[in-house]
Write a protein that holds these residues in place. Structure first.
Motif, mmCIF file in Angstrom:
data_model
loop_
_atom_site.group_PDB
_atom_site.id
_atom_site.type_symbol
_atom_site.label_atom_id
_atom_site.label_comp_id
_atom_site.label_asym_id
_atom_site.label_seq_id
_atom_site.Cartn_x
_atom_site.Cartn_y
_atom_site.Cartn_z
ATOM 1 N N ARG A 167 24.329 39.188 41.519
ATOM 2 C CA ARG A 167 25.152 38.723 40.321
ATOM 3 C C ARG A 167 24.185 38.604 39.048
ATOM 4 O O ARG A 167 24.635 38.688 37.873
ATOM 5 C CB ARG A 167 25.543 37.330 40.745
ATOM 6 N N ALA A 168 22.802 38.158 39.507
ATOM 7 C CA ALA A 168 21.892 38.031 38.278
ATOM 8 C C ALA A 168 21.514 39.441 37.828
ATOM 9 O O ALA A 168 21.352 39.717 36.504
ATOM 10 C CB ALA A 168 20.452 37.554 38.643
ATOM 11 N N SER A 169 21.432 40.717 38.666
ATOM 12 C CA SER A 169 21.131 41.826 38.220
ATOM 13 C C SER A 169 22.046 42.827 37.622
ATOM 14 O O SER A 169 21.557 43.774 36.817
ATOM 15 C CB SER A 169 20.027 42.584 39.127
ATOM 16 N N ASP A 190 33.845 30.624 36.978
ATOM 17 C CA ASP A 190 32.760 32.026 37.123
ATOM 18 C C ASP A 190 32.758 32.725 35.797
ATOM 19 O O ASP A 190 32.072 33.606 35.619
ATOM 20 C CB ASP A 190 33.678 32.729 37.956
ATOM 21 N N ALA A 191 33.369 32.460 34.764
ATOM 22 C CA ALA A 191 33.401 32.909 33.575
ATOM 23 C C ALA A 191 32.753 32.051 32.395
ATOM 24 O O ALA A 191 33.056 32.284 31.309
ATOM 25 C CB ALA A 191 34.727 33.634 33.099
ATOM 26 N N LYS A 192 32.353 30.938 32.800
ATOM 27 C CA LYS A 192 31.848 29.675 31.978
ATOM 28 C C LYS A 192 31.052 30.215 30.874
ATOM 29 O O LYS A 192 31.107 29.615 29.706
ATOM 30 C CB LYS A 192 31.292 28.767 32.886
ATOM 31 N N ALA A 193 30.129 31.160 31.358
ATOM 32 C CA ALA A 193 29.213 31.590 30.076
ATOM 33 C C ALA A 193 29.672 32.537 28.874
ATOM 34 O O ALA A 193 28.890 32.713 28.131
ATOM 35 C CB ALA A 193 27.820 31.935 30.794
ATOM 36 N N VAL A 250 22.342 28.261 38.386
ATOM 37 C CA VAL A 250 22.838 28.593 39.883
ATOM 38 C C VAL A 250 23.574 27.393 40.395
ATOM 39 O O VAL A 250 22.745 26.484 40.857
ATOM 40 C CB VAL A 250 22.006 29.275 40.583
ATOM 41 N N ALA A 251 24.862 27.270 40.690
ATOM 42 C CA ALA A 251 25.426 25.800 41.049
ATOM 43 C C ALA A 251 25.861 26.150 42.472
ATOM 44 O O ALA A 251 26.765 27.227 42.802
ATOM 45 C CB ALA A 251 26.431 25.360 40.184
ATOM 46 N N VAL A 275 26.370 31.085 37.234
ATOM 47 C CA VAL A 275 26.805 31.667 38.441
ATOM 48 C C VAL A 275 26.867 30.557 39.476
ATOM 49 O O VAL A 275 26.129 29.419 39.646
ATOM 50 C CB VAL A 275 25.993 32.698 39.048
ATOM 51 N N ARG A 276 27.973 30.564 40.175
ATOM 52 C CA ARG A 276 28.063 29.171 41.174
ATOM 53 C C ARG A 276 28.703 29.793 42.479
ATOM 54 O O ARG A 276 29.385 31.140 42.545
ATOM 55 C CB ARG A 276 29.124 28.595 40.659
#
Length: 558
Positions: free
Chosen positions: A62-64, A243-246, A390-391, A414-415
């Protein structure tokens, strides 16, 4: 050009060719390949449980933006499978390898062996087996292809041998080849059908109260700029699932907050009032639609999604646009007329203003024990400009999803898709996938208990994260329903069903030779966070919060 090499070297070199930088595993699996990975520069992260290493691979992916890899031997295969539920539900491309007794040992009560296929059937989109050396290149290529195409999801490869090493010592002549498209996700970015765009533009042109719902696929497709441009073009408010908060900053003039049962009442009101809902990605789940009540049945819907099976799944009559979300939004912005919806924007803004007034009062509380709402304000103020937050699931997702405000375009969120305890090991994987960015984990004490031993992993491998523990000494989210379940029963011992001991997680962190700090007052948080961030060690901040504090339920139609 083909080269002579062992199966172990071929395996390691193929992972390297697919851009894999870290492999998360539990001993004992593919030991020859692990030795070869050292030679090609892949970092090997040994964890303390198969479930945790699956979560690490998920966080890494998810991060990369690249597939994550996890591995476990035959007896650990069941535990590894249990860790794939979250990346499956969270649309994350994890490639899981396990060992399997060789064919001659099957169906003969081989040591600790059970059939693996049924274990993985519900949590992967594809399964493959390697029984002979020559299968390695084809099966690995197919695994990465399956993981990264359509809806990204986990895949599973069962390797011959209890530790997966039955054929890795054998030699053959191989050409190391990787399909470049599958080193990332989404692997392919299909353009939308012009006819579908034409239908969508016509619906947009006749709408008086359109709203755009940004879902997880919009984030995966990198649709931030396209979303803002399209929303500005048609003057539509934007809401986002957690999941799209950002995808849109808190103070953007068109942003109306996070949606759904874990979201904000204001965003739910906006979607309920709309006469056209434009889904930018996603799968219209029960959580994002408040059990399919928002939007109401019969509301016109446009749905953009990479995976065509999601189009119209829960809303009949949907105008479906099967495409890369970014490309579809760009096409809609180019095709739609410039529109003005001043009254609608003003009405939707009033919902936000009413919610914000109540939320800000809670976020300003100086109460002791600390209120989670105030903790979220402190996190907002301290979160680095380029941080990945990360939540965990449950209240950790509710509090951060609604009350931590993202104020920089370089911040990510990301959660967990639902697995309690996911966030801490996932944050370690996220740091491996994005080593140059600060990674902050937000979890409750209930979630942090799950994978405490991974503090040792973080310390041993130098994985520097900051973990904030909302320590209310209980599983607070269940208190409402537990109280209802008790009804007229004597509640004297009800605490046995949700309360934990008063644990000092800062001292536990220090015992693992990590940084630990305890916060008992809101005013102490900034100093503790800055010290945690400055420390070279993995860090834990234990925040003593009010055990009786319940998150407000988001409004939804009756």
């Amino acid at each position: 050009m083909a080269e002579k090499m062992t199966g172990a070297r071929l395996f390691a070199r193929m992972l390297k060719a697919y851009g894999v930088t870290h492999v998360f595993f539990m001993d004992a699996i593919l030991r020859r390949a692990l030795a070869e990975m050292e030679d090609v520069g892949i970092r090997r992260i040994l964890g303390h449980s198969e479930k945790a290493v699956a979560y690490m691979a998920d966080g890494y992916a998810r991060a990369s933006g690249r597939p994550g890899v996890c591995m476990a031997q035959s007896v650990g295969a069941a535990n590894l499978a249990s860790g794939l539920q979250d990346p499956y539900l969270g649309h994350s491309p994890v490639v899981a390898f396990s060992g399997r007794h060789v064919a001659t040992s099957q169906y003969r009560n081989a040591y600790q062996e059970v059939p693996h296929e049924p274990l993985y059937q519900s949590v992967t989109k594809w399964q493959g087996r390697v029984d002979v050396l020559e299968q390695i290149p084809h099966v690995l290529r197919q695994a990465f292809r399956e993981a990264t195409t359509g809806t990204p999801r986990p895949v599973h490869v069962d390797m011959a041998g209890y530790t997966g090493d039955a054929v890795t010592a054998e030699e053959g002549a191989f050409e190391v080849a990787a399909d470049e498209a599958h080193t990332r996700y989404p692997a392919f970015r299909p353009a939308p059908d012009p006819a579908a765009i034409e239908k969508a533009v016509a619906a947009i042109g006749s709408a008086a109260r359109p709203v755009i719902v940004a879902e997880h696929t919009a984030e995966i497709c990198g649709a931030r700029e396209a979303l803002a441009k399209f929303a500005g073009r048609i003057q539509a408010p934007v809401v986002a699932t957690l999941d799209a908060k950002a995808i849109m900053l808190e103070e953007h003039p068109l942003f109306r907050g996070t949606l759904g049962t874990y979201g904000r009442s204001c965003a739910n009101h906006v979607v309920a009032d709309a006469d056209l809902v434009i889904y930018a990605g996603g799968n219209t789940s029960d959580q994002s639609t408040a059990n399919w009540k928002i939007p109401a049945p019969g509301t016109r819907v446009i749905h953009i999604e990479l995976d065509p099976v999601e189009l119209g799944r829960n809303y009949p009559g949907t105008i479906g646009v099967q495409a890369d979300v970014r490309l579809a939004l760009e096409a809609l912005a180019a095709g739609a007329p410039a529109m003005k919806h001043d009254e609608w924007l003003a009405a939707s803004r009033k919902h936000v203003e009413a919610w914000r007034e109540e939320a800000e009062a809670a976020r300003a509380s100086d109460a002791v024990p600390v209120h989670p709402q105030r903790l979220c304000r402190e996190v907002t103020d301290c979160l680095p400009r380029d941080a990945i937050l990360v939540a965990d699931t449950g209240y950790a997702a509710v509090w951060t999803g609604t009350l931590v405000y993202l104020t920089h375009a370089t911040q990510s969120y990301v959660r967990a898709a639902g697995s309690l305890g996911w966030s801490f090991p996932a944050s370690l994987g996220a740091k491996c996938g994005a080593p140059d960015r600060p990674v902050v984990c937000f979890t409750g004490d209930g979630g942090f208990y799950y994978h405490l031993p991974e503090l040792e992993t973080a310390r041993r491998r130098g994985i520097k994260t900051v973990t904030i523990v909302n320590n209310n000494r209980c599983l607070a989210q269940g208190v409402r329903n537990l109280t209802l379940a008790y009804g007229s029963h004597d509640k004297t011992r009800m605490g046995e069903c949700y309360e934990y001991s008063n644990t000092d997680f800062a001292r536990i962190a220090q015992a693992f030779d990590c940084f630990g700090a305890t916060v008992e007052k809101p005013q102490e948080f900034r100093k503790a966070f800055e010290a945690a961030l400055a420390s070279p060690l993995p860090a834990v901040i234990d925040v003593k919060t009010d055990p009786g504090m319940q998150a407000p339920l988001a409004w939804a139609p009756a």
